[in-house]
Design a protein around this motif. Structure first.
Motif, short mmCIF file in Angstrom:
data_model
loop_
_atom_site.label_atom_id
_atom_site.label_comp_id
_atom_site.label_asym_id
_atom_site.label_seq_id
_atom_site.Cartn_x
_atom_site.Cartn_y
_atom_site.Cartn_z
N PHE A 135 4.56 14.57 17.30
CA PHE A 135 4.21 13.30 16.67
C PHE A 135 3.19 12.56 17.53
N GLU A 136 2.55 11.63 16.88
CA GLU A 136 1.68 10.69 17.59
C GLU A 136 1.91 9.32 16.98
N PHE A 137 1.70 8.29 17.78
CA PHE A 137 1.87 6.96 17.21
C PHE A 137 0.86 6.00 17.76
N ASP A 138 0.61 4.97 16.95
CA ASP A 138 -0.25 3.87 17.32
C ASP A 138 0.63 2.63 17.42
N ILE A 139 0.23 1.72 18.30
CA ILE A 139 1.00 0.50 18.51
C ILE A 139 0.14 -0.70 18.14
N PHE A 140 0.75 -1.61 17.38
CA PHE A 140 0.07 -2.83 16.96
C PHE A 140 0.94 -4.02 17.33
N SER A 141 0.32 -5.05 17.86
CA SER A 141 1.07 -6.24 18.24
C SER A 141 0.95 -7.34 17.19
N SER A 142 0.22 -7.06 16.11
CA SER A 142 0.03 -8.08 15.08
C SER A 142 -0.23 -7.43 13.72
N ALA A 143 0.05 -8.19 12.69
CA ALA A 143 -0.25 -7.72 11.33
C ALA A 143 -1.76 -7.60 11.16
N LYS A 144 -2.48 -8.52 11.76
CA LYS A 144 -3.94 -8.52 11.66
C LYS A 144 -4.53 -7.22 12.21
N GLY A 145 -4.04 -6.80 13.37
CA GLY A 145 -4.52 -5.54 13.96
C GLY A 145 -4.18 -4.34 13.11
N PHE A 146 -2.99 -4.34 12.52
CA PHE A 146 -2.58 -3.24 11.66
C PHE A 146 -3.45 -3.20 10.41
N LEU A 147 -3.66 -4.34 9.80
CA LEU A 147 -4.49 -4.40 8.59
C LEU A 147 -5.93 -3.96 8.85
N LYS A 148 -6.43 -4.30 10.02
CA LYS A 148 -7.79 -3.87 10.38
C LYS A 148 -7.87 -2.35 10.41
N GLN A 149 -6.81 -1.71 10.89
CA GLN A 149 -6.77 -0.25 10.99
C GLN A 149 -6.76 0.41 9.61
N ILE A 150 -6.07 -0.20 8.65
CA ILE A 150 -5.93 0.45 7.34
C ILE A 150 -6.86 -0.13 6.28
N SER A 151 -7.71 -1.08 6.63
CA SER A 151 -8.57 -1.69 5.62
C SER A 151 -9.46 -0.65 4.97
N ASN A 152 -9.56 -0.76 3.67
CA ASN A 152 -10.40 0.12 2.85
C ASN A 152 -9.99 1.58 2.87
N LYS A 153 -8.78 1.88 3.27
CA LYS A 153 -8.31 3.26 3.19
C LYS A 153 -6.80 3.28 3.06
N LYS A 154 -6.30 4.42 2.73
CA LYS A 154 -4.85 4.61 2.58
C LYS A 154 -4.18 4.52 3.95
N CYS A 155 -3.02 3.92 3.99
CA CYS A 155 -2.26 3.84 5.24
C CYS A 155 -1.98 5.26 5.74
N PRO A 156 -2.42 5.62 6.95
CA PRO A 156 -2.30 7.00 7.42
C PRO A 156 -0.94 7.36 8.02
N TYR A 157 -0.03 6.40 8.08
CA TYR A 157 1.23 6.64 8.79
C TYR A 157 2.33 7.09 7.83
N GLN A 158 3.13 8.03 8.31
CA GLN A 158 4.28 8.47 7.52
C GLN A 158 5.47 7.55 7.75
N ILE A 159 5.57 7.01 8.96
CA ILE A 159 6.65 6.07 9.30
C ILE A 159 6.05 4.88 10.05
N VAL A 160 6.48 3.68 9.65
CA VAL A 160 6.10 2.47 10.37
C VAL A 160 7.38 1.77 10.81
N LEU A 161 7.49 1.54 12.12
CA LEU A 161 8.60 0.79 12.69
C LEU A 161 8.13 -0.65 12.81
#
Length: 121
Positions: A29-55
């Motif tokens: 597995f690999e994971f990305d860490i986000f400390s804010s909703a804003k940072g997460f949204l920036k990552q997925i803007s204009n594309k499908k959410c690439p994560y299978q699981i979000v904690l």
């Protein structure tokens, strides 16, 4: 390879979730860490959410967007993403049912270290 994201504003809680995840999963597995909703949204803007699981934490600091509202956006972006809410606030336990999610984990370490590994297996 399993792709996970952790969205948690508290550094200590994030490290604990990260350690529990690393010690629980027995598949690559690999994971990305986000400390804010804003940072997460920036990552997925204009594309499908690439994560299978979000904690996901529910209270993300002083941001106007809660983890519940972020989960709704993730549900729209990729309905197959599994969301696991992790919160110390039981008052949100019923509110998470406004989203598609798989678990609500109560955050104190005494509960999380028992529950999270079981969920991830």
């Amino acid at each position: 390879m399993l792709k996970l994201a952790i969205c948690e504003d508290d550094v200590i809680q994030c490290e604990q979730i990260q350690c529990l995840t690393q010690s629980s999963l027995r598949i690559p597995f690999e994971f990305d860490i986000f400390s804010s909703a804003k940072g997460f949204l920036k990552q997925i803007s204009n594309k499908k959410c690439p994560y299978q699981i979000v904690l996901m934490d529910i209270e993300l600091g002083s941001e106007s967007m809660s983890g519940i509202n972020l989960a709704k956006k993730i549900n729209s972006s990729n309905p197959n993403t599994q969301i696991i809410f992790i919160s110390q606030h039981l008052k949100y336990a019923s509110s998470v049912y406004e989203t598609n999610h798989v678990y609500f984990v109560y955050k104190p370490v005494s509960y999380t270290h028992l529950t999270l590994p079981t969920i991830l297996l």
